[in-house]
Write a protein that holds these residues in place. Structure first.
Motif, PDB file in Angstrom:
ATOM      1  N   LEU A 202       0.789  -1.222   0.000  1.00  0.00           N
ATOM      2  CA  LEU A 202       0.000   0.000   0.000  1.00  0.00           C
ATOM      3  C   LEU A 202       0.831   1.288   0.000  1.00  0.00           C
ATOM      4  O   LEU A 202       0.515   2.223  -0.745  1.00  0.00           O
ATOM      5  CB  LEU A 202      -0.965  -0.003   1.190  1.00  0.00           C
ATOM      6  N   PRO A 203       1.909   1.392   0.791  1.00  0.00           N
ATOM      7  CA  PRO A 203       2.678   2.648   0.773  1.00  0.00           C
ATOM      8  C   PRO A 203       3.270   2.992  -0.586  1.00  0.00           C
ATOM      9  O   PRO A 203       3.452   4.173  -0.901  1.00  0.00           O
ATOM     10  CB  PRO A 203       3.786   2.391   1.809  1.00  0.00           C
ATOM     11  N   ASP A 204       3.577   1.978  -1.412  1.00  0.00           N
ATOM     12  CA  ASP A 204       4.126   2.239  -2.744  1.00  0.00           C
ATOM     13  C   ASP A 204       3.035   2.552  -3.758  1.00  0.00           C
ATOM     14  O   ASP A 204       3.309   3.167  -4.795  1.00  0.00           O
ATOM     15  CB  ASP A 204       4.932   1.029  -3.229  1.00  0.00           C
ATOM     16  N   LEU A 205       1.817   2.138  -3.469  1.00  0.00           N
ATOM     17  CA  LEU A 205       0.715   2.307  -4.418  1.00  0.00           C
ATOM     18  C   LEU A 205      -0.078   3.582  -4.172  1.00  0.00           C
ATOM     19  O   LEU A 205      -0.420   4.302  -5.115  1.00  0.00           O
ATOM     20  CB  LEU A 205      -0.231   1.103  -4.327  1.00  0.00           C
ATOM     21  N   ALA A 206      -0.368   3.865  -2.919  1.00  0.00           N
ATOM     22  CA  ALA A 206      -1.341   4.902  -2.583  1.00  0.00           C
ATOM     23  C   ALA A 206      -0.685   6.173  -2.046  1.00  0.00           C
ATOM     24  O   ALA A 206       0.357   6.130  -1.394  1.00  0.00           O
ATOM     25  CB  ALA A 206      -2.342   4.366  -1.562  1.00  0.00           C
ATOM     26  N   ASP A 207      -1.342   7.295  -2.315  1.00  0.00           N
ATOM     27  CA  ASP A 207      -0.913   8.579  -1.768  1.00  0.00           C
ATOM     28  C   ASP A 207      -1.364   8.738  -0.324  1.00  0.00           C
ATOM     29  O   ASP A 207      -0.730   9.442   0.465  1.00  0.00           O
ATOM     30  CB  ASP A 207      -1.502   9.729  -2.591  1.00  0.00           C
ATOM     31  N   GLU A 208      -2.475   8.092   0.007  1.00  0.00           N
ATOM     32  CA  GLU A 208      -3.028   8.165   1.352  1.00  0.00           C
ATOM     33  C   GLU A 208      -3.837   6.911   1.611  1.00  0.00           C
ATOM     34  O   GLU A 208      -4.086   6.113   0.705  1.00  0.00           O
ATOM     35  CB  GLU A 208      -3.915   9.403   1.513  1.00  0.00           C
ATOM     36  N   ALA A 209      -4.251   6.728   2.858  1.00  0.00           N
ATOM     37  CA  ALA A 209      -5.032   5.554   3.220  1.00  0.00           C
ATOM     38  C   ALA A 209      -6.080   5.920   4.255  1.00  0.00           C
ATOM     39  O   ALA A 209      -5.927   6.890   5.014  1.00  0.00           O
ATOM     40  CB  ALA A 209      -4.121   4.450   3.753  1.00  0.00           C
ATOM     41  N   ILE A 210      -7.149   5.140   4.240  1.00  0.00           N
ATOM     42  CA  ILE A 210      -8.227   5.273   5.226  1.00  0.00           C
ATOM     43  C   ILE A 210      -8.343   3.949   5.954  1.00  0.00           C
ATOM     44  O   ILE A 210      -8.422   2.888   5.331  1.00  0.00           O
ATOM     45  CB  ILE A 210      -9.569   5.614   4.546  1.00  0.00           C
ATOM     46  N   LEU A 211      -8.333   3.989   7.278  1.00  0.00           N
ATOM     47  CA  LEU A 211      -8.533   2.808   8.096  1.00  0.00           C
ATOM     48  C   LEU A 211      -9.981   2.833   8.584  1.00  0.00           C
ATOM     49  O   LEU A 211     -10.401   3.766   9.278  1.00  0.00           O
ATOM     50  CB  LEU A 211      -7.560   2.826   9.275  1.00  0.00           C
TER      51      LEU A 211
END
Length: 246
Positions: A202-211
């Motif tokens: 996920l850190p390499d794919l996404a600019d941000e994340a929602i938990l």
């Protein structure tokens, strides 16, 4: 900054079951956002609410300031479903599936014109499936099926893409192709919301994340969101036993 997807205090019940609890977040245009949570955390319900297929009990969802129904009619939102949501035995070719993304642009006769055909071929080439255009959709591998639905969203001209577990059960080539496409589409201005269990990538794919655990627990940089203490909140785990996934 233009907000592409915004949810405010969205609550959804299925009978007595609470699926979403005052979920609130916003994703800007041109961003890739990962949606992380355990099974039953409300990820699929959130997708359906964004598409206007589920009406919240309370709260609102907007797509570029419009209602989900308005955005869907305009072809703004493209959806890549989980495999179990699709009847793979239905007699449609890969070409047919991708062409469904053009239906909103067809005239009363529902006949595809040259622009529609060119859009479908272009989308198939981008996902590396042009050679499978006339194959029945169920004959593709798991990864190829996902790529076909990404092609449908591309042919549609969607500027908001919702990908529900796009990497589940796919081969490495398909994962690499979709990852490249997601980043390319974001650079071109598309907003991508991805439900995923692949925390390491996920850190390499996404600019941000929602938990998500029915409500939004944390939103921000993927490395920060995936801290053990935050994952413990969402998955009910002991943070002392969790290693860093960054």
């Amino acid at each position: 900054m233009t907000i592409a997807i915004e949810a405010r205090d969205v609550t959804v019940h299925y009978g007595e079951i609470l699926a979403l609890d005052r979920a609130t977040f916003a994703v800007a245009a041109g961003r890739v956002c990962g949606l992380v949570g355990m099974n039953g955390s409300g990820k699929s319900t959130l997708f359906k609410t964004i598409m206007g297929l589920v009406r919240p009990d309370t709260g609102t969802v907007t797509i570029f300031g419009e209602t989900p129904a308005t955005a869907r009619r305009a072809g703004v939102v493209g959806y890549v479903p989980q495999s179990e949501e699709v009847d793979w035995t239905f007699p449609l070719s890969v070409w047919d599936v991708v062409m469904t993304g053009r239906y909103g642009r067809l005239g009363p006769t529902r006949r595809a014109g040259r622009a529609d055909q060119e859009a479908v071929w272009s989308a198939l080439e981008r996902v590396e499936l042009a050679e499978y255009a006339h194959r029945q959709i169920g004959q593709l591998s798991g990864g190829q099926k996902k790529r076909a639905f990404v092609a449908r969203a591309i042919a549609q001209g969607a500027t908001v893409l919702l990908l529900d577990e796009p990497f589940a059960g796919v081969d490495q080539r398909s994962e690499a192709t979709m990852t490249r496409l997601i980043r390319e589409l974001a650079v071109q201005g598309a907003t991508v919301l991805i439900s995923t269990h692949d925390l390491h990538s996920l850190p390499d794919l996404a600019d941000e994340a929602i938990l998500l655990m029915r409500r939004v627990l944390v939103q921000g940089d993927p490395v920060e969101v995936l801290r053990p203490a935050n994952l413990a909140l969402a998955f009910g785990l002991d943070p002392m036993r969790l290693g860093s996934v960054s």
